[in-house]
Design a protein around this motif. Sequence first.
Motif, PDB file in Angstrom:
ATOM      1  N   VAL A  50       6.815   1.683   6.316  1.00 35.77           N
ATOM      2  CA  VAL A  50       6.925   2.391   5.038  1.00 35.77           C
ATOM      3  C   VAL A  50       8.406   2.485   4.675  1.00 35.77           C
ATOM      4  CG1 VAL A  50       6.505   4.605   3.896  1.00 35.77           C
ATOM      5  CG2 VAL A  50       4.902   3.766   5.636  1.00 35.77           C
ATOM      6  N   PRO A  51       8.873   1.832   3.619  1.00 37.15           N
ATOM      7  CA  PRO A  51      10.293   1.925   3.252  1.00 37.15           C
ATOM      8  C   PRO A  51      10.665   3.372   2.893  1.00 37.15           C
ATOM      9  CG  PRO A  51       9.186   0.185   2.016  1.00 37.15           C
ATOM     10  CD  PRO A  51       8.116   0.989   2.697  1.00 37.15           C
ATOM     11  N   LEU A 100       2.219  -6.378  11.560  1.00 37.78           N
ATOM     12  CA  LEU A 100       3.075  -5.448  10.825  1.00 37.78           C
ATOM     13  C   LEU A 100       2.588  -5.414   9.381  1.00 37.78           C
ATOM     14  CD1 LEU A 100       5.699  -3.723  11.312  1.00 37.78           C
ATOM     15  CD2 LEU A 100       6.888  -5.524  10.052  1.00 37.78           C
ATOM     16  N   LEU A 101       2.104  -4.236   8.967  1.00 39.96           N
ATOM     17  CA  LEU A 101       1.682  -4.058   7.574  1.00 39.96           C
ATOM     18  C   LEU A 101       2.872  -3.479   6.830  1.00 39.96           C
ATOM     19  CD1 LEU A 101      -1.770  -2.388   8.384  1.00 39.96           C
ATOM     20  CD2 LEU A 101      -1.313  -4.813   7.946  1.00 39.96           C
ATOM     21  N   MET A 138      -0.740  13.709   8.069  1.00 36.19           N
ATOM     22  CA  MET A 138      -2.084  14.275   7.879  1.00 36.19           C
ATOM     23  C   MET A 138      -2.700  13.686   6.601  1.00 36.19           C
ATOM     24  SD  MET A 138      -3.144  16.477  10.116  1.00 36.19           S
ATOM     25  CE  MET A 138      -2.640  17.704  11.321  1.00 36.19           C
ATOM     26  N   ALA A 139      -1.866  13.584   5.567  1.00 33.38           N
ATOM     27  CA  ALA A 139      -2.365  13.059   4.281  1.00 33.38           C
ATOM     28  C   ALA A 139      -2.772  11.596   4.445  1.00 33.38           C
ATOM     29  CB  ALA A 139      -1.285  13.207   3.214  1.00 33.38           C
ATOM     30  N   TRP A 140      -1.960  10.839   5.163  1.00 26.60           N
ATOM     31  CA  TRP A 140      -2.309   9.425   5.407  1.00 26.60           C
ATOM     32  C   TRP A 140      -3.675   9.350   6.115  1.00 26.60           C
ATOM     33  CZ3 TRP A 140       2.709   7.138   8.067  1.00 26.60           C
ATOM     34  CH2 TRP A 140       3.713   7.016   7.110  1.00 26.60           C
ATOM     35  N   ARG A 141      -3.844  10.175   7.171  1.00 26.16           N
ATOM     36  CA  ARG A 141      -5.075  10.070   7.958  1.00 26.16           C
ATOM     37  C   ARG A 141      -6.279  10.514   7.128  1.00 26.16           C
ATOM     38  NH1 ARG A 141      -1.565  11.871  12.218  1.00 26.16           N
ATOM     39  NH2 ARG A 141      -2.281  14.020  12.047  1.00 26.16           N
ATOM     40  N   ALA A 172      14.669  -7.854   4.580  1.00 20.39           N
ATOM     41  CA  ALA A 172      13.895  -7.576   3.348  1.00 20.39           C
ATOM     42  C   ALA A 172      13.676  -6.080   3.139  1.00 20.39           C
ATOM     43  CB  ALA A 172      12.536  -8.263   3.418  1.00 20.39           C
ATOM     44  N   LEU A 173      13.903  -5.273   4.176  1.00 25.12           N
ATOM     45  CA  LEU A 173      13.549  -3.850   4.080  1.00 25.12           C
ATOM     46  C   LEU A 173      14.404  -3.134   3.025  1.00 25.12           C
ATOM     47  CD1 LEU A 173      11.761  -1.607   5.289  1.00 25.12           C
ATOM     48  CD2 LEU A 173      13.666  -1.075   6.832  1.00 25.12           C
ATOM     49  N   ARG A 174      13.709  -2.461   2.127  1.00 19.79           N
ATOM     50  CA  ARG A 174      14.384  -1.708   1.067  1.00 19.79           C
ATOM     51  C   ARG A 174      14.762  -0.337   1.651  1.00 19.79           C
ATOM     52  NH1 ARG A 174      10.216  -0.929  -1.825  1.00 19.79           N
ATOM     53  NH2 ARG A 174      10.166   1.346  -1.730  1.00 19.79           N
ATOM     54  N   VAL A 175      16.051  -0.168   1.991  1.00 24.56           N
ATOM     55  CA  VAL A 175      16.451   1.093   2.627  1.00 24.56           C
ATOM     56  C   VAL A 175      17.934   1.332   2.373  1.00 24.56           C
ATOM     57  CG1 VAL A 175      17.098   0.056   4.861  1.00 24.56           C
ATOM     58  CG2 VAL A 175      16.268   2.403   4.792  1.00 24.56           C
TER      59      VAL A 175
END
Length: 458
Positions: free
Chosen positions: A65-66, A99-100, A131-134, A210-213
Motif C-alpha cells: 500500500v503506497p 506481491l499485490l 480492522m477496516a481492511w479485514r 515504481a513505489l510512489r512514496v
Amino acid sequence: MSSAPPPPVPPARLHVWKARASDARGPVLYWMSRDQRATDNWALLHAQQVAWERHAPLVVGFCLVPEFLGAVWRQYAFMLAGLAETEQTLRRLNMGFVLLLGDPAHEVPKFADRIHASQVVTDFDPLRIKMAWRRSVSQALSVPFVEVDAHNIVPARHASPKQEYGAYTLRPKLQRLLPTFLTPFPSPPRHPWAWTGDRGPVDWDAVRSALRVDRAVSEVGWITPGALAGERVLRTFLLRKLEAYPEASRDPAADGLSDLSPYLHFGQISAQRVAWEVRRSGAPQAAQTAFLEELVVRRELSDNFCLYNPHYDSVQGFPSWALRTLSDHAGDPRPYLYPRARFEAADTHDELWNAAQTEMVQRGKIHSFMRMYWAKKILEWSSCPTEALETAIALNDRYELDGRDPNGYAGAAWSVGGVHDRAWCERPVFGKLRYMSYNGCKSKFNVQAYIRRVRDQD
Ligand code: FAD
Ligand code: FO1
C-alpha cells in the motif's frame, strides 16, 4: 523431508471473520501483513495446516500500500528488503508468494477469487485501518476467512476482553497464561503441493523504483533489515547486552537496548522467539524479568490499548482524570511555544530535547528513555494537548523505523495523556500528569555524553 503437516495452532490464536462450509479444493491464501516472516509465524503455520488437510497449495500474498499511514522511504526500504528475503524462504518451502499492489480491501478478494482460493488466512493487527481492511475483505469473500494472532505471545483477544488500566492489571493475566502460550515453534515443513499459478519471483528492484512514496527521509545505514539480520541482532543482545539490561537500558548514553523494535514492528522476528531465547539464555533472572516486562507486558499492553480503545491516537483516548487535569491547566502560560516545524528541525532552547529529535531524524530510533522526555516536552511547549499529540505522532511515524505501531500510539498517549499511568503532584501545564525535566534527566544519566553520542553518530 518431513511428510507430516504442522501441528494445529492453539484455537485461542484464531479469530474467525467468516465461517463458511467450503469443500472448494483451491489453494489456501495467507494474506500476510503484520508478521512478515516465514518462520515462527502462527498465521503461516495455520494456513499450511489447512492447506495440508486439503492436499492444496499454499500461497502467501502481501498487499503493498503506497504511503501507508504517512510512511516514507525509510520504512519502505526496510520493509521491502525483509519481504524479499521472506519470499525466498517461502519459495524454498514450495510455497507461492505474490506481491499485490493497492487497497487490500479490493486487491485481496480479487486475487482470492482469481486463484479460486478455498480459504483465506491473515494475521492480527489492532490498528483501525487493518480492522477496516479485514472487515471489507470478509464481506467480499465467499470462502472462510480466519485471523491468527501471530504477533503476541498471549493472543490479545484472549489475554483480556477489555482495555486494561495499566501494566499492573494486565501483567497477572499474562503471567497466568504465559506457560500455555510461551512455547517453542514447529518449523514449517516443505509444502508437498506446489502452486501451479505461480508467475515466478518478484522483481523487487522494479517495485522499489515504481513505489510512489516520499523519499525525503532516507534509509538508515546502522541496521540491516530482514529476518536473518534480526536473528543476528537477537544473538548479539543475548550474548552481550541482556545481563546489563536493567541498568544499561535506562542510560541513553549507553548502547543498552536490544534494537529489536524495527524487526518486531515489521514482524521480521517473532516476540515469542525473542522471549523463548531470553528464557533459555541463562542470563540473571533480574535481567530476564526487566527485559520481558518491556517485550511482553508493555508491548502486549499497547496492542490491548489499540484493540479496545477506538481513540488510541487522539486525546479522546485519554483517561478522564487526565482530561480533567489537562483542561484545568489549559489556560496556564506555556514557558515556550513551538510550531511543528521548529520541533521537526530540532530547533528549541533545550539541547537535550534537540539531541533526541536529531537522533530520531538521523538514526530513525530515539532511545526509549528519551522518547518519554521528547514527547512530554512537546506537551509542555505546545498550545494544547491535541496539538502536542498530533505533533508527537506525526514526527514519530515519519522518522522512526518502528513508527505506525501500537507501541507508538500507546507511548505517545502515556506521555501526553497519562494512559497506563497514574496521577502525580500537580504543576503548571501538566496538571497531575507525570512530569519530566532536564534536571531530572541530569540526575539519572550523563546528559552531555548522550548529546555527544548523538552528534558523533552523524
Ligand atoms: P528494548 O528496551 O530492547 O525493548 C525490546 C522490545 O520491548 C521493544 O522492541 C518493544 O517491542 C518492547 N518495548 C520496549 N519498551 C516499550 C514500551 N515503552 N512500550 C511498548 N513496548 C515496549 N515503540 C515502537 O515499537 N514503535 C514506536 O513508534 C514507539 N514510539 C514510542 C513513542 C513514545 C513517546 C514512547 C514513550 C515510547 C515509544 N515506543 C515505541 C516504545 C519504546 O520506546 C520502543 O519500543 C523501544 O525504544 C524500542 O527500542 P528497543 O527494541 O531497542 O527497546
Ligand atoms: N502493511 C501492509 O499490509 N501493507 C503495506 O504496504 C504496509 C506498509 C507499511 C509501511 C510502513 C509501516 O511502518 C508499516 C506498514 N505496514 C504495511 C503495516 C505493518 O505491517 C504493521 O502491520 C503495522 O504498521 C503495525 O501494526
